[in-house]
Design a protein around this motif. Structure first.
Motif, short mmCIF file in Angstrom:
data_model
loop_
_atom_site.label_atom_id
_atom_site.label_comp_id
_atom_site.label_asym_id
_atom_site.label_seq_id
_atom_site.Cartn_x
_atom_site.Cartn_y
_atom_site.Cartn_z
N LYS A 86 0.87 -1.18 0.00
CA LYS A 86 0.00 0.00 0.00
C LYS A 86 0.90 1.23 0.00
CE LYS A 86 -3.49 2.28 2.86
NZ LYS A 86 -4.28 2.15 4.10
N ILE A 87 0.60 2.16 -0.89
CA ILE A 87 1.35 3.42 -0.98
C ILE A 87 0.36 4.57 -0.86
CG2 ILE A 87 2.71 4.91 -2.51
CD1 ILE A 87 3.89 2.33 -3.72
N GLU A 88 0.72 5.57 -0.05
CA GLU A 88 -0.10 6.77 0.08
C GLU A 88 0.70 7.97 -0.42
OE1 GLU A 88 -1.59 7.35 4.05
OE2 GLU A 88 -2.76 5.50 3.99
N CYS A 89 0.03 8.78 -1.24
CA CYS A 89 0.65 10.00 -1.77
C CYS A 89 -0.17 11.21 -1.35
CB CYS A 89 0.72 9.94 -3.30
SG CYS A 89 1.67 8.55 -3.94
N LYS A 90 0.50 12.18 -0.74
CA LYS A 90 -0.17 13.42 -0.34
C LYS A 90 -0.01 14.43 -1.47
CE LYS A 90 0.37 12.63 4.54
NZ LYS A 90 0.96 13.03 5.80
N GLU A 91 -1.15 14.94 -1.93
CA GLU A 91 -1.16 15.92 -3.00
C GLU A 91 -1.99 17.12 -2.57
OE1 GLU A 91 -3.00 13.57 -6.01
OE2 GLU A 91 -1.25 12.30 -6.30
N ASN A 92 -1.95 18.19 -3.34
CA ASN A 92 -2.75 19.37 -3.03
C ASN A 92 -4.24 19.05 -3.00
OD1 ASN A 92 -0.48 20.93 -2.85
ND2 ASN A 92 -0.59 21.64 -4.97
N SER A 93 -4.66 18.11 -3.86
CA SER A 93 -6.08 17.78 -3.96
C SER A 93 -6.51 16.69 -2.97
CB SER A 93 -6.41 17.32 -5.38
OG SER A 93 -5.63 16.19 -5.72
N GLY A 94 -5.59 16.21 -2.14
CA GLY A 94 -5.93 15.19 -1.17
C GLY A 94 -4.93 14.05 -1.17
N ILE A 95 -5.37 12.92 -0.67
CA ILE A 95 -4.50 11.75 -0.57
C ILE A 95 -4.92 10.71 -1.61
CG2 ILE A 95 -3.80 9.83 0.91
CD1 ILE A 95 -4.08 11.68 3.30
N THR A 96 -3.92 10.18 -2.30
CA THR A 96 -4.14 9.09 -3.24
C THR A 96 -3.60 7.82 -2.60
OG1 THR A 96 -3.96 10.55 -5.16
CG2 THR A 96 -3.62 8.20 -5.54
N VAL A 97 -4.42 6.78 -2.59
CA VAL A 97 -4.03 5.51 -1.99
C VAL A 97 -3.99 4.44 -3.08
CG1 VAL A 97 -4.63 3.73 -0.30
CG2 VAL A 97 -5.08 6.13 0.22
N SER A 98 -2.86 3.77 -3.18
CA SER A 98 -2.69 2.68 -4.14
C SER A 98 -2.44 1.40 -3.35
CB SER A 98 -1.49 2.93 -5.06
OG SER A 98 -1.65 4.13 -5.76
N THR A 99 -3.25 0.38 -3.61
CA THR A 99 -3.03 -0.92 -3.00
C THR A 99 -2.75 -1.92 -4.12
OG1 THR A 99 -5.41 -1.35 -2.98
CG2 THR A 99 -4.44 -0.50 -0.96
N GLY A 100 -1.72 -2.72 -3.93
CA GLY A 100 -1.33 -3.62 -4.99
C GLY A 100 -1.03 -5.02 -4.51
N LYS A 101 -1.07 -5.91 -5.49
CA LYS A 101 -0.78 -7.32 -5.25
C LYS A 101 -0.04 -7.82 -6.48
CE LYS A 101 -3.38 -11.49 -4.15
NZ LYS A 101 -4.74 -11.99 -3.90
N THR A 102 1.20 -8.27 -6.29
CA THR A 102 2.05 -8.73 -7.38
C THR A 102 2.51 -10.14 -7.08
OG1 THR A 102 2.82 -6.46 -7.70
CG2 THR A 102 4.11 -8.20 -8.72
N SER A 117 -8.49 8.11 -5.37
CA SER A 117 -8.12 9.50 -5.08
C SER A 117 -9.38 10.35 -5.12
CB SER A 117 -7.11 10.03 -6.11
OG SER A 117 -7.74 10.26 -7.34
N SER A 118 -9.22 11.64 -4.90
CA SER A 118 -10.37 12.55 -4.96
C SER A 118 -10.90 12.66 -6.39
CB SER A 118 -9.98 13.93 -4.43
OG SER A 118 -8.92 14.46 -5.21
N HIS A 119 -10.10 12.24 -7.37
CA HIS A 119 -10.51 12.29 -8.77
C HIS A 119 -11.27 11.04 -9.20
CE1 HIS A 119 -8.02 15.82 -9.15
NE2 HIS A 119 -6.98 15.14 -8.71
N GLY A 120 -11.28 10.01 -8.37
CA GLY A 120 -11.97 8.78 -8.70
C GLY A 120 -11.11 7.56 -8.44
N GLU A 121 -11.51 6.48 -9.08
CA GLU A 121 -10.81 5.21 -8.90
C GLU A 121 -10.38 4.65 -10.24
OE1 GLU A 121 -13.12 2.44 -6.61
OE2 GLU A 121 -13.62 3.95 -5.10
N MET A 122 -9.30 3.87 -10.22
CA MET A 122 -8.86 3.17 -11.42
C MET A 122 -8.16 1.88 -11.02
SD MET A 122 -5.69 5.29 -12.97
CE MET A 122 -4.76 6.34 -11.92
N THR A 123 -8.07 0.98 -11.98
CA THR A 123 -7.39 -0.29 -11.79
C THR A 123 -6.26 -0.37 -12.79
OG1 THR A 123 -9.45 -1.33 -11.07
CG2 THR A 123 -7.67 -2.79 -11.77
N ILE A 124 -5.10 -0.80 -12.32
CA ILE A 124 -3.93 -0.94 -13.19
C ILE A 124 -3.53 -2.41 -13.20
CG2 ILE A 124 -1.53 -0.27 -13.57
CD1 ILE A 124 -2.18 2.29 -11.91
N HIS A 125 -3.46 -2.99 -14.38
CA HIS A 125 -3.00 -4.36 -14.55
C HIS A 125 -1.53 -4.30 -14.99
CE1 HIS A 125 -7.07 -5.98 -14.24
NE2 HIS A 125 -7.42 -4.88 -14.88
#
Length: 135
Positions: A86-102, A117-125
């Motif tokens: 899990k990685i958290e990034c602090k940005e001006n627009s809020g916090i973005t949280v990425s959770t991954g499984k490799t 994030s505050s902009h929505g959600e996405m999935t990265i393969h």
């Protein structure tokens, strides 16, 4: 007799623990990896992208921290050949949280990352292939 039994029990437990630690080492080749990502985001069509990462067994998260980044690794766990993080990034627009499984298969891997994030959600393969030694 009790001393010998206690010592023998300690020795057996120690051997078992050391064997368990060796057996649980992640099955991955350390070095340079070519990682291809496909992003699935609502309303967006993004072509696959490739990057090169240097990955080790101690840091098997397919992520590069930029020098000006405000991101921090909050969780890192290895279960068999799978790395959960899990990685958290602090940005001006809020916090973005990425959770991954490799999951690693020696010289290849497959992974999935969920980003919120505050902009929505996405999935990265992600798919990775070992290409050589790190410089």
């Amino acid at each position: 007799m009790l001393k010998k039994l206690t010592f023998l029990t300690f020795l057996l437990i120690n051997c078992f623990l050391n064997f368990s630690l060796l057996a649980s080492e992640i099955n991955m080749k350390e070095g340079l990896w070519k990682i291809t990502t496909q992003i699935d985001a609502p309303g967006m069509k993004i072509p696959p992208m490739s990057s090169i990462y240097c990955l080790t067994k101690k840091n098997a998260v397919p992520y590069k921290k930029e020098s000006n980044s405000h991101c921090n690794l909050k969780h890192y766990e290895v279960v068999g050949n799978t790395v959960i993080w899990k990685i958290e990034c602090k940005e001006n627009s809020g916090i973005t949280v990425s959770t991954g499984k490799t999951t690693y298969y020696g010289d290849t891997f497959e992974g999935i990352v969920k980003v919120k994030s505050s902009h929505g959600e996405m999935t990265i393969h992600q798919k990775g292939k070992w290409i050589g030694k790190c410089k």
